[in-house]
Design an enzyme around this catalytic site. Sequence first.
Site, mmCIF file in Angstrom:
data_model
loop_
_atom_site.group_PDB
_atom_site.id
_atom_site.type_symbol
_atom_site.label_atom_id
_atom_site.label_comp_id
_atom_site.label_asym_id
_atom_site.label_seq_id
_atom_site.Cartn_x
_atom_site.Cartn_y
_atom_site.Cartn_z
ATOM 1 C CB THR A 3 -16.100 25.027 31.250
ATOM 2 O OG1 THR A 3 -15.465 26.114 30.608
ATOM 3 C CG2 THR A 3 -15.564 23.732 30.709
ATOM 4 C CG ASP B 136 -17.294 32.508 28.390
ATOM 5 O OD1 ASP B 136 -16.681 31.599 27.799
ATOM 6 O OD2 ASP B 136 -16.751 33.302 29.193
ATOM 7 C CB SER B 137 -18.182 33.458 33.848
ATOM 8 O OG SER B 137 -16.791 33.333 33.772
ATOM 9 C CB SER B 138 -16.074 36.577 29.290
ATOM 10 O OG SER B 138 -15.315 35.413 29.317
ATOM 11 C CD GLN C 30 0.668 46.471 39.824
ATOM 12 O OE1 GLN C 30 1.550 45.773 39.341
ATOM 13 N NE2 GLN C 30 0.529 47.737 39.515
HETATM 14 N N1 ASP Z 1 -14.661 30.915 29.766
HETATM 15 C C1 ASP Z 1 -15.280 30.015 30.713
HETATM 16 C C2 ASP Z 1 -16.121 30.855 31.662
HETATM 17 O O1 ASP Z 1 -15.620 31.461 32.552
HETATM 18 C C3 ASP Z 1 -14.245 29.260 31.449
HETATM 19 C C4 ASP Z 1 -14.784 28.305 32.480
HETATM 20 O O2 ASP Z 1 -15.931 28.091 32.643
HETATM 21 O O3 ASP Z 1 -13.962 27.733 33.180
HETATM 22 O O4 ASP Z 1 -17.313 30.900 31.461
#
Ligand code: ASP
Length: 464
Positions: free
Chosen positions: A12, A58-60, A279
């Site tokens: 982001t 996107d870090s996903s 957890q």
């Molecule tokens: N989905 C975004 C990411 O992790 C969220 C962020 O940057 O805060 O790339």
Amino acid sequence: MNKILIINTGGTIGMVHKEKGNPLSPLIPAKNWNEIAGIYPVLETFNTDYVQLKDLIDSSNMNSEIWIEIAEIIEKSYCDYIGFVVLHGTDTMAYSASALSFMLKNLEKPVIFTGSQVPMQYPRSDALQNLITAIQIASAEDLGLPVVPEVCIFFRDNLYRGNRARKLDATNYFGFSTPNYPVLATAGSELMFETKYIKNRPTGEFYVEKSLEPDVMIVQLFPGFNHSILKSLFSQGNCSIKGIVLKTYGNGNAPTGKDFLDTLKWISEKGVLIVNVTQCSTGMVKLGLYEASAGLLDTGVISGTDMTPEAAITKLMFLLGKYKDPKKVNVLMQEELNGEQSLSHYLINVESENLLEKKHKIHIQIPERSNLKKLKNAVFYIKNIYFGEKFDRSAVISITVKSTDNYLSKSFEKTVFSNGEDMILDIYEFLKKLAKFENNLDIVVESDHEISWDKINLSIYTGV
Ligand code: ASP
């Protein structure tokens, strides 16, 4: 040489509106530093260079190959900068910071990950303050501030050790937390560094370790967990998984049913490492504290003490990438590698000779690297005591732990009524005294009846 290198990986913080000046147009990754910094001239006042990954993500979509790419950028430019700021999506930032903390060896310069909950261009965005503070922390040497020679995350008001941090809030500007370790610095109107929690500068030369094993997984228990799914996964001939982080309950507890435990044992006997982390958001695994975790000890599951799941999985990837021998990884996984856990565990196994004798003398050498001066816990464990087929009475077993020169000694006794009993001794006080002199001890196990056992081990926990 007093520059900072900003490495943009995406997320982001580096997003801009597709149409310049139109806040209603969709967000896309910026093409260059000018697009990110353009609206805030203050960003031009810092002494920075900027690089970005070929594809901003996107870090996903983060993975081990991109971690290697980031590490290589730092490796190539290490001598040209006093610090590094990594712009990264918040979702997987804690994984990336953990992975890099293991890969960058003898790091003497700050590597500060940061990001934001909303893009730089939004009014009230958290991006500007996060970025400027991260740059200042990375510039410590130039600003006369304490240098943090670590991979960290800076977010909102706090500097976190990267392999201790977790994203715990999807919207709040505080976003991150450090469940089992203090913050390294706070940023209010002044930057306040907690130097006692920050690592010392290393003495060796900086280098990067780039082998990571991607074939690992995280399994989270829940009531009703169907362990036969694990059984069928690992029964497949082409299953390449080499390590599991098992997220258990509370202090490391798991179902006590034989089928479940047998499945874990079967998996770990295949050479797959199983690391137990909790957890819970804070606290640590204490294998053997409750009966609900004692069973795991016999399955080969190892304790991840107070590691975050992010640190545990990336440490597993790192160690499995570096060492091909699962036994070696098993040992090293339990020892602190770079500040990611508060305790190191050393398990010293003594092979059983299966000889029925009245007196056994065992010599134990504690590894030098265990630093007994910081001893926290020491448990001596004899498993499955055996008196022979015809044993039908009680017997007293006495165990004496001694320094090798007999200067220190302590004895314990237990009455045993049947074959198959265990003996567990807390030898913390003894070992604490012994540690002042040596790292060796002798253990004499005696009984009025001939005995043998399945397994003996000494479990030592030291602080780091
Ligand atoms: N989905 C975004 C990411 O992790 C969220 C962020 O940057 O805060 O790339």
